[in-house]
Scaffold this active site. Structure first.
Site, PDB file in Angstrom:
ATOM      1  N   GLU A 113       0.867  -1.185   0.000  1.00 53.61           N
ATOM      2  CA  GLU A 113       0.000   0.000   0.000  1.00 53.61           C
ATOM      3  C   GLU A 113       0.895   1.222   0.000  1.00 53.61           C
ATOM      4  O   GLU A 113       1.944   1.223   0.645  1.00 53.61           O
ATOM      5  CB  GLU A 113      -0.884   0.023   1.236  1.00 53.61           C
ATOM      6  CG  GLU A 113      -1.932  -1.043   1.218  1.00 53.61           C
ATOM      7  CD  GLU A 113      -2.729  -1.119   2.500  1.00 53.61           C
ATOM      8  OE1 GLU A 113      -3.769  -1.779   2.470  1.00 53.61           O
ATOM      9  OE2 GLU A 113      -2.321  -0.544   3.519  1.00 53.61           O
ATOM     10  N   TYR A 124       7.017   1.912  -8.045  1.00 51.65           N
ATOM     11  CA  TYR A 124       6.195   0.704  -8.084  1.00 51.65           C
ATOM     12  C   TYR A 124       5.596   0.478  -9.477  1.00 51.65           C
ATOM     13  O   TYR A 124       5.603  -0.637  -9.987  1.00 51.65           O
ATOM     14  CB  TYR A 124       5.085   0.764  -7.033  1.00 51.65           C
ATOM     15  CG  TYR A 124       5.604   0.996  -5.633  1.00 51.65           C
ATOM     16  CD1 TYR A 124       6.733   0.338  -5.162  1.00 51.65           C
ATOM     17  CD2 TYR A 124       4.974   1.893  -4.784  1.00 51.65           C
ATOM     18  CE1 TYR A 124       7.214   0.565  -3.879  1.00 51.65           C
ATOM     19  CE2 TYR A 124       5.449   2.111  -3.493  1.00 51.65           C
ATOM     20  CZ  TYR A 124       6.573   1.448  -3.057  1.00 51.65           C
ATOM     21  OH  TYR A 124       7.045   1.669  -1.795  1.00 51.65           O
TER      22      TYR A 124
END
Length: 161
Positions: A113, A124
């Protein structure tokens, strides 16, 4: 850059929790409520399913990644690079190490997260993570502000990670 990976939390050398906390305090702004306390880190490091990687340059702690396994999936709990060392590939190296360790431990997917608006989201996405959800008002900053968390996932059982 030196990277020390600890596949089991009880392998931490004396002072490495101190190094981890130094990185934590330098890397996470209290405004966003993302950093963990010493007791939270110590508690997670007591879990045999967790592992940590710590990087350093010339004896100075520069970054860390804290992860855990849950059955056949892994979760990147925290990753941090001290501001003075950003832009040198440390975060990408840590992320690669997490992926490799998770895959070696049998993980098929890696989840994480990230706060909506966090610059780490670019890393990411460049690494192949896909957005799979959003948690409204997940993070609570130091002044009571609330921030969404973006949930990401990466398939690990593919040819290249």
């Amino acid at each position: 850059m030196t990277m020390v990976a600890h596949p089991y939390p009880d392998c931490l050398a004396k002072g490495e929790l101190d190094d981890l906390m130094t990185i934590m305090e330098d890397s996470f702004e209290p405004r966003f409520g993302e950093g963990w306390s010493r007791s939270q880190c110590s508690g997670m490091l007591g879990d045999r399913n967790s592992w940590v990687s710590i990087t350093s340059e010339e004896g100075e702690p520069t970054g860390f990644a804290l992860s855990r396994m849950i059955v056949d999936e892994a979760e990147l709990l925290l990753i941090a690079v001290r501001p003075a060392y950003r832009g040198k590939g440390i975060g990408a190296g840590l992320l690669q190490q997490v992926c490799e360790t998770a895959a070696a431990k049998g993980a098929k997917r890696l989840h994480l997260e990230v706060r909506d608006g966090n610059a780490a989201a670019n890393l990411y996405q460049a690494s192949g993570f896909q957005t799979i959800g959003r948690r409204k008002n997940y993070y609570r900053g130091g002044n009571g502000e609330r921030f969404d968390a973006i949930t990401l996932s990466l398939q690990l059982d593919r040819e290249t990670v």
